[in-house]
Design an enzyme around this catalytic site. Structure first.
Site, PDB file in Angstrom:
ATOM      1  N   ARG A  63      26.829  19.927 -13.544  1.00 28.66           N
ATOM      2  CA  ARG A  63      26.086  21.172 -13.742  1.00 28.66           C
ATOM      3  C   ARG A  63      24.621  20.958 -14.116  1.00 28.66           C
ATOM      4  O   ARG A  63      23.854  21.906 -14.178  1.00 28.66           O
ATOM      5  CB  ARG A  63      26.785  22.017 -14.820  1.00 28.66           C
ATOM      6  CG  ARG A  63      27.968  22.788 -14.267  1.00 28.66           C
ATOM      7  CD  ARG A  63      28.461  23.804 -15.264  1.00 28.66           C
ATOM      8  NE  ARG A  63      29.315  23.208 -16.282  1.00 28.66           N
ATOM      9  CZ  ARG A  63      29.435  23.689 -17.513  1.00 28.66           C
ATOM     10  NH1 ARG A  63      28.764  24.750 -17.893  1.00 28.66           N
ATOM     11  NH2 ARG A  63      30.241  23.096 -18.387  1.00 28.66           N
ATOM     12  N   LYS A  98      22.679  12.691 -16.802  1.00 28.62           N
ATOM     13  CA  LYS A  98      22.686  13.691 -17.873  1.00 28.62           C
ATOM     14  C   LYS A  98      22.352  13.089 -19.233  1.00 28.62           C
ATOM     15  O   LYS A  98      21.561  13.647 -20.001  1.00 28.62           O
ATOM     16  CB  LYS A  98      24.071  14.331 -17.909  1.00 28.62           C
ATOM     17  CG  LYS A  98      24.281  15.298 -19.025  1.00 28.62           C
ATOM     18  CD  LYS A  98      25.505  16.144 -18.791  1.00 28.62           C
ATOM     19  CE  LYS A  98      26.722  15.561 -19.479  1.00 28.62           C
ATOM     20  NZ  LYS A  98      27.852  16.517 -19.443  1.00 28.62           N
ATOM     21  N   GLY A 111      39.689  23.007 -24.534  1.00 28.18           N
ATOM     22  CA  GLY A 111      41.131  22.862 -24.668  1.00 28.18           C
ATOM     23  C   GLY A 111      41.575  23.593 -25.929  1.00 28.18           C
ATOM     24  O   GLY A 111      40.943  23.478 -26.978  1.00 28.18           O
ATOM     25  N   ARG A 159      -7.254   8.063 -24.774  1.00 29.86           N
ATOM     26  CA  ARG A 159      -6.267   7.345 -23.958  1.00 29.86           C
ATOM     27  C   ARG A 159      -5.825   6.072 -24.681  1.00 29.86           C
ATOM     28  O   ARG A 159      -6.380   5.695 -25.710  1.00 29.86           O
ATOM     29  CB  ARG A 159      -6.872   7.065 -22.593  1.00 29.86           C
ATOM     30  CG  ARG A 159      -7.050   8.357 -21.771  1.00 29.86           C
ATOM     31  CD  ARG A 159      -7.881   8.136 -20.541  1.00 29.86           C
ATOM     32  NE  ARG A 159      -7.369   7.039 -19.727  1.00 29.86           N
ATOM     33  CZ  ARG A 159      -8.091   6.379 -18.820  1.00 29.86           C
ATOM     34  NH1 ARG A 159      -9.364   6.701 -18.630  1.00 29.86           N
ATOM     35  NH2 ARG A 159      -7.556   5.402 -18.130  1.00 29.86           N
ATOM     36  N   TYR A 213     -16.269  -0.179 -14.646  1.00 30.90           N
ATOM     37  CA  TYR A 213     -15.443  -0.617 -13.512  1.00 30.90           C
ATOM     38  C   TYR A 213     -16.326  -0.834 -12.296  1.00 30.90           C
ATOM     39  O   TYR A 213     -17.066   0.062 -11.890  1.00 30.90           O
ATOM     40  CB  TYR A 213     -14.398   0.482 -13.245  1.00 30.90           C
ATOM     41  CG  TYR A 213     -13.375   0.157 -12.184  1.00 30.90           C
ATOM     42  CD1 TYR A 213     -12.675  -1.049 -12.218  1.00 30.90           C
ATOM     43  CD2 TYR A 213     -13.090   1.063 -11.171  1.00 30.90           C
ATOM     44  CE1 TYR A 213     -11.726  -1.341 -11.259  1.00 30.90           C
ATOM     45  CE2 TYR A 213     -12.133   0.791 -10.202  1.00 30.90           C
ATOM     46  CZ  TYR A 213     -11.459  -0.420 -10.252  1.00 30.90           C
ATOM     47  OH  TYR A 213     -10.512  -0.700  -9.308  1.00 30.90           O
ATOM     48  N   ALA A 223     -33.145   8.571 -23.515  1.00 34.56           N
ATOM     49  CA  ALA A 223     -32.286   9.466 -22.740  1.00 34.56           C
ATOM     50  C   ALA A 223     -32.467   9.225 -21.247  1.00 34.56           C
ATOM     51  O   ALA A 223     -33.550   8.883 -20.775  1.00 34.56           O
ATOM     52  CB  ALA A 223     -32.619  10.913 -23.072  1.00 34.56           C
TER      53      ALA A 223
HETATM   54  C1  UD1 Z   1      37.470  17.837 -22.735  1.00 32.37           C
HETATM   55  C2  UD1 Z   1      38.861  18.054 -23.297  1.00 32.37           C
HETATM   56  C3  UD1 Z   1      38.938  19.435 -23.903  1.00 32.37           C
HETATM   57  C4  UD1 Z   1      37.893  19.599 -24.976  1.00 32.37           C
HETATM   58  C5  UD1 Z   1      36.515  19.277 -24.427  1.00 32.37           C
HETATM   59  C6  UD1 Z   1      35.517  19.218 -25.564  1.00 32.37           C
HETATM   60  C7  UD1 Z   1      40.411  16.734 -21.973  1.00 32.37           C
HETATM   61  C8  UD1 Z   1      41.381  16.739 -20.869  1.00 32.37           C
HETATM   62  N1  UD1 Z   1      39.816  17.883 -22.241  1.00 32.37           N
HETATM   63  O1  UD1 Z   1      37.297  18.806 -21.706  1.00 32.37           O
HETATM   64  O2  UD1 Z   1      40.242  19.647 -24.465  1.00 32.37           O
HETATM   65  O3  UD1 Z   1      37.918  20.909 -25.495  1.00 32.37           O
HETATM   66  O4  UD1 Z   1      36.512  17.986 -23.785  1.00 32.37           O
HETATM   67  O5  UD1 Z   1      34.238  19.093 -25.047  1.00 32.37           O
HETATM   68  O6  UD1 Z   1      40.223  15.719 -22.601  1.00 32.37           O
HETATM   69  N2  UD1 Z   1      34.710  11.576 -19.071  1.00 32.37           N
HETATM   70  C9  UD1 Z   1      34.781  10.277 -18.611  1.00 32.37           C
HETATM   71  N3  UD1 Z   1      35.595   9.980 -17.568  1.00 32.37           N
HETATM   72  C10 UD1 Z   1      36.350  10.903 -16.945  1.00 32.37           C
HETATM   73  C11 UD1 Z   1      36.284  12.244 -17.405  1.00 32.37           C
HETATM   74  C12 UD1 Z   1      35.459  12.552 -18.466  1.00 32.37           C
HETATM   75  O7  UD1 Z   1      34.109   9.403 -19.157  1.00 32.37           O
HETATM   76  O8  UD1 Z   1      37.078  10.548 -16.005  1.00 32.37           O
HETATM   77  C13 UD1 Z   1      33.832  11.880 -20.204  1.00 32.37           C
HETATM   78  C14 UD1 Z   1      32.710  12.818 -19.855  1.00 32.37           C
HETATM   79  O9  UD1 Z   1      31.555  12.122 -19.435  1.00 32.37           O
HETATM   80  C15 UD1 Z   1      32.473  13.528 -21.183  1.00 32.37           C
HETATM   81  C16 UD1 Z   1      33.843  13.525 -21.845  1.00 32.37           C
HETATM   82  O10 UD1 Z   1      34.602  12.520 -21.181  1.00 32.37           O
HETATM   83  O11 UD1 Z   1      31.590  12.782 -22.013  1.00 32.37           O
HETATM   84  C17 UD1 Z   1      34.553  14.864 -21.709  1.00 32.37           C
HETATM   85  O12 UD1 Z   1      34.709  15.142 -20.342  1.00 32.37           O
HETATM   86  P1  UD1 Z   1      34.540  16.613 -19.783  1.00 32.37           P
HETATM   87  O13 UD1 Z   1      34.792  16.611 -18.319  1.00 32.37           O
HETATM   88  O14 UD1 Z   1      33.289  17.197 -20.281  1.00 32.37           O
HETATM   89  O15 UD1 Z   1      35.805  17.285 -20.502  1.00 32.37           O
HETATM   90  P2  UD1 Z   1      36.096  18.787 -20.632  1.00 32.37           P
HETATM   91  O16 UD1 Z   1      36.654  19.293 -19.344  1.00 32.37           O
HETATM   92  O17 UD1 Z   1      34.945  19.495 -21.202  1.00 32.37           O
END
Ligand code: UD1
Ligand code: CA
Length: 461
Positions: free
Chosen positions: A21, A28, A147, A340, A394, A430
């Site tokens: 997003r 990000k 969640g 600068r 320069y 001057a």
């Molecule tokens: C997740 C939680 C949700 C919680 C929310 C809080 C799960 C299934 N869901 O949802 O319950 O309320 O975070 O913000 O855990 N990431 C990886 N690898 C992956 C997927 C994600 O490294 O394969 C990392 C993302 O970069 C991020 C974090 O995990 O830093 C959370 O992932 P994101 O997709 O934002 O989870 P949510 O769907 O928001």
């Protein structure tokens, strides 16, 4: 006697997700947030806990992320490729943590506001209860997207994601923050037991709650008091909102320490900037990077000061740009001055409107008040640089130095063709183009001699 060392604390930061997003090429977690990349805010908090190790799980744009963090020797990286969900992400930390024991504290790279004190509370509770997993929850009046925590008789039974939840479950306002503490013992085996029976066909970390419950292992929760701490960054909108929160917190600290911010909402002061008491910062001022501003200064609107050192009692008038420069006590700069990199303005010196300095030392009490370019110059004390003076530093290939010694007077509209030296106390008339050194105490005149032709205008008619 109980003198066992504190148990190991291994921090894992999830940073593999795509961040769809944001709609930017820049990863990000590398977007600047009040002067630091988003991920650095998280790493600072992690380091404040004095952990045994810090591991980043990287995947999407892993190379860019790792390159930008390459200088930070305390970090380890685990690659998650492909990215199959949060449960799968934590499992990848096994590559690095192997047989490690103790506690794993899980952070999210895009949740930068969480405070070390809250994380300590999570870890302490987790250790005291000897739970298999402890989860930080929060009450969100508008829980959309998170969640939801499902409980039976007060005990957590399950976490259901927004997209998998029934309308009834969506009404639950207690949510999963995504911050967890785990006992490392048995964690990776439990993660291997996760399935993908959900709307996204991903390995959900949240399903660990049921895995543990089935195995009869305890899952604990800790309620976060201030849900602001778990604000995540998923969009440009959230980046700007979180940045405003970070800035406000730093501005509050500065105000508490005696800095006057005429309009705190438009004082853009990075987290590592220091400002002394009795300094007044007007609206729309940018103080960036490692800038330090002394006490009793006045910084007017439109100034942007980057990685610079400003002494005490300095006046920066409107619309100055000051970068990698030093301005000593009592100096006055601007309006519309450009300092600068490598500029060094001495005590009580004046740099006036439309004056540009580059790699130039302007000695104490010296003045360049109007319309000048001073580059690669070393200017002594008590020097007067007239309006329109230019160091011609320069030659198209190389840069050459100009030296102006103490007490010299440079007449207006002078070109100093470098390399050249104007000696102590010398005068330059001057309009001169100075190509040769001027001895101390001399007067140099280097311009066409004036001829007046009497009656010329009448004759022309
Ligand atoms: C997740 C939680 C949700 C919680 C929310 C809080 C799960 C299934 N869901 O949802 O319950 O309320 O975070 O913000 O855990 N990431 C990886 N690898 C992956 C997927 C994600 O490294 O394969 C990392 C993302 O970069 C991020 C974090 O995990 O830093 C959370 O992932 P994101 O997709 O934002 O989870 P949510 O769907 O928001
Ligand atoms: Ca997701």
């Amino acid at each position: 006697m109980n003198d066992t060392p504190p148990p190991d604390l291994h921090i894992v930061v999830l940073a593999a997700g795509k961040g769809t997003r944001m709609k930017t090429r820049r990863p990000k977690l590398l977007h600047p947030l009040a002067g630091l990349p988003v991920i650095e805010h998280v790493l600072r908090t992690a380091r404040a806990l004095d952990p045994t190790s810090i591991t980043l799980v990287v995947g999407y744009q892993a190379a860019e992320l790792q390159a930008s963090l390459a200088g930070e020797a305390d970090l380890r990286f685990a690659l998650q490729e492909p990215q199959l969900g949060t449960g799968h992400a934590v499992l990848q930390a096994e590559q690095v943590l192997g047989e490690a024991r103790g506690t794993l504290l899980l952070l999210s790279g895009d949740v930068p506001l969480v405070r070390a004190a809250s994380l300590r509370r999570l870890v302490d509770h987790h250790r005291e209860t000897r739970a298999a997993a402890t989860l930080m929850t929060a009450i969100m009046p508008r829980p959309y997207g998170y969640g939801r925590i499902l409980r039976k008789d007060g005990v957590i039974t399950r976490i259901v994601e927004e997209r998998d939840a029934t309308p009834e479950q969506r009404k639950v306002t207690e949510i999963n923050s995504g911050l967890w503490a785990f006992a490392l013992d048995g964690l990776f085996d439990a993660l291997r037991a996760l399935g993908t029976d959900n709307d996204q066909r991903e390995y959900y970390l949240t399903d660990l709650v049921q895995v543990h419950r089935k195995a009869g292992s305890a899952v604990e929760t800790v309620l976060l008091e201030d849900p602001t701490e778990i604000r995540g960054i998923n969009s440009q909108n959230e980046l700007a909102e979180v940045a405003a929160i970070v800035r406000r917190a730093r501005n509050d600290e500065l105000q508490a320490a005696g800095v006057t911010l005429v309009d705190p909402d438009s004082a853009y002061i990075d987290v590592d900037v220091e400002v002394g008491p009795d300094t007044v910062v007007h609206p729309n001022v940018y103080l960036e990077g490692h800038t330090r501003v002394g006490s009793g200064c006045e910084i007017h609107s439109g100034a942007r000061i980057v990685n610079s050192e400003i002494g005490d009692g300095v006046l920066v008038r409107n619309h100055c740009v000051i970068e990698d420069a030093r301005v000593a006590d009592g100096a006055r700069v601007g309006p519309f001055a450009h300092l600068r990199p490598g500029s060094d303005v001495g005590a009580d010196a004046h740099v006036g409107n439309f004056v540009e300095l580059k790699k130039t030392v302007l000695g104490a009490g010296s003045k360049a008040n109007h319309l000048a370019y001073l580059g690669d110059a070393t200017i002594g004390e008590g020097v007067n640089v007239g309006a329109g003076t230019i160091t011609c530093n320069y030659d198209g290939t190389h840069k050459h130095p100009t030296v102006i010694e103490d007490g010299a007077f440079i007449g207006s509209d002078t070109q100093l063709i470098a390399p050249v030296t104007v000696g102590r106390g010398a005068y330059v008339a001057a309009g001169s183009s100075i190509t040769e050194d001027v001895p101390a105490g001399a007067l140099a005149i280097a311009r066409g001699r004036q001829v007046n032709k009497d009656g010329w205008a009448e004759r022309k008619k």
